[in-house]
Design a protein around this motif. Structure first.
Motif: not given
Length: 198
Positions: A108, A110, A114-117, A119-121, A151
Motif C-alpha cells: 500500500g 501512506l 485512509e488511516g494508513v500509517r 507501521e501498516d506497510l 510514501t
C-alpha cells in the motif's frame, strides 16, 4: 431467467475489476458454451491457485511458492532493489523485463485520509532487508500520486543513513504524448525534470 447458481456465478464475476454485469454475463455464457475447453480448465486453475497461494516472505509478492519466482531467480541482480506499492506494480514492472533486480512490495501507500500509517506497510522489513547488506541501489517506484510521493519521501528519510544509493522513477511526458492532451500535473513535473539537450 437463469438458475440461482448461474446468477451467483455472474454476480461473482461482476465483482472482479474491469467486469461489470454485462461482461460477466458474456463470460458466463462463454464458459457454458465452451464447458470442456474453458470452464473445466478455469476451475482446475482456480482450485490449484487457491490451494497453493502464498505471500513471499522475502518481498511480499503473491505466488504459489515461497520464496516467489522473482526472489528465487538466480539471474536477478541481488544488488538492485525496486520498492513498489502493490503486487500489481511489481507485475507491471516485471512484465516490461526492463528491471534486472529484485523487488519489495510495501502493501500500500501512506494515506492520512485512509488511516494508513508507516507501521501498516512493510517498511520495517524493507529497512531490515537493506540493513542486512548486499544491496547497492534502491529504486523507489511509487505511483505519481500525492500519497505515492508522500510514501517515497518518507522512505527516503528512513533510508538516507543506510549505505545505499537511492533513486526514483522519472515522471513527466509519456512517449507519444501530445502536450494538448496532458494534465497540468504531468506538464509541471516534466518542466521541473527538464534536462539539457545534448
Amino acid at each position: 431467467m437463469s438458475s440461482p447458481e448461474l446468477d451467483a456465478l455472474t454476480q461473482a464475476l461482476a465483482r472482479l475489476p474491469g467486469l461489470g454485469p454485462r461482461s460477466a454475463r458474456r463470460a458466463v455464457l462463454h464458459l457454458i458454451k465452451k464447458r470442456e475447453t474453458a470452464l473445466r480448465p478455469l476451475l482446475a486453475a482456480l482450485a490449484t491457485v487457491a490451494d497453493r497461494l502464498s505471500v513471499c516472505s522475502t518481498c511480499g509478492n503473491v505466488d504459489t511458492r515461497d520464496p516467489c519466482g522473482v526472489c528465487s531467480d538466480p539471474r536477478r541482480d541481488a544488488k538492485l532493489l525496486c520498492v513498489v506499492e502493490e503486487v500489481s506494480d511489481l507485475w507491471a514492472l516485471d512484465r516490461s523485463r526492463l528491471f534486472p533486480g529484485r523487488f519489495h512490495v510495501l502493501g500500500g501507500r501512506l494515506s492520512a485520509l485512509e488511516g494508513v500509517r508507516p507501521e501498516d506497510l512493510a517498511i520495517d522489513s524493507l529497512v531490515a532487508r537493506i540493513s542486512a547488506g548486499g544491496i547497492d541501489e534502491v529504486v523507489l517506484a511509487m505511483n505519481a500520486t500525492l500519497e505515492g510521493q508522500t510514501t517515497a519521501h518518507y522512505l527516503a528519510d528512513r533510508l538516507e543513513r543506510l549505505p545505499v544509493r537511492l533513486t526514483q522513477l522519472a515522471h513527466g511526458l509519456p512517449v507519444g504524448g501530445e502536450l494538448d492532451y496532458l494534465d497540468e500535473g504531468t506538464l509541471a513535473q516534466a518542466l521541473r525534470a527538464r534536462r539539457p539537450v545534448s
